[in-house]
Design a protein around this motif. Sequence first.
Motif, mmCIF file in Angstrom:
data_model
loop_
_atom_site.group_PDB
_atom_site.id
_atom_site.type_symbol
_atom_site.label_atom_id
_atom_site.label_comp_id
_atom_site.label_asym_id
_atom_site.label_seq_id
_atom_site.Cartn_x
_atom_site.Cartn_y
_atom_site.Cartn_z
ATOM 1 N N SER A 47 0.854 -1.186 0.000
ATOM 2 C CA SER A 47 0.000 0.000 0.000
ATOM 3 C C SER A 47 0.889 1.234 0.000
ATOM 4 O O SER A 47 2.105 1.138 0.215
ATOM 5 C CB SER A 47 -0.927 0.005 1.215
ATOM 6 N N GLY A 48 0.273 2.380 -0.237
ATOM 7 C CA GLY A 48 1.001 3.636 -0.130
ATOM 8 C C GLY A 48 1.375 4.292 -1.430
ATOM 9 O O GLY A 48 1.932 5.391 -1.440
ATOM 10 N N ARG A 107 5.755 6.958 0.964
ATOM 11 C CA ARG A 107 6.177 5.818 1.758
ATOM 12 C C ARG A 107 5.283 4.637 1.427
ATOM 13 O O ARG A 107 4.058 4.706 1.590
ATOM 14 C CB ARG A 107 6.123 6.097 3.252
ATOM 15 N N SER A 149 4.227 0.617 2.013
ATOM 16 C CA SER A 149 4.198 -0.394 3.071
ATOM 17 C C SER A 149 3.963 -1.759 2.460
ATOM 18 O O SER A 149 3.287 -1.886 1.438
ATOM 19 C CB SER A 149 3.079 -0.100 4.070
ATOM 20 N N TYR A 187 8.747 -1.249 5.075
ATOM 21 C CA TYR A 187 8.464 0.068 4.523
ATOM 22 C C TYR A 187 9.520 0.459 3.497
ATOM 23 O O TYR A 187 10.661 0.016 3.562
ATOM 24 C CB TYR A 187 8.436 1.123 5.633
#
Length: 124
Positions: A7-8, A19, A21, A81
């Motif tokens: 995600s992100g 960022r 994830s 991350y």
Amino acid sequence: QVQLVESGGGSVQAVGSLRLSCAAASGYPYSNFCMGWFRQAPGKEREGIVRIYIDVGSTYYADSVKGRFTISQDNAKNTLYLQMNSLRPEDTAMYYCASTYHYCTFTPSFFTDWGQGTQVIVSS
């Protein structure tokens, strides 16, 4: 098998930041376990950009992202991350996280489990 969910991703202007994830939904073990971030731009091969040995935290970056991207992990959350700074239009790609018990390299075929990917678009 490790289930990975990225995600992100999103759209950002050049020199901006994002960022990403990568959550390991089923958890991940620590011994001899390697995770990596890859990306694939349209018409190009999948490229490994950073990898990490989960148990010792050793990291390796591709020259194309060194100094701009940083990988980190939160073992309590089973989450990896990728902090991406100073983004460039050439960073535009689908970004994937992957894991393996095998050789920890930038060769995609050595990675056995993959997330679905998250799109990053960097405009000039």
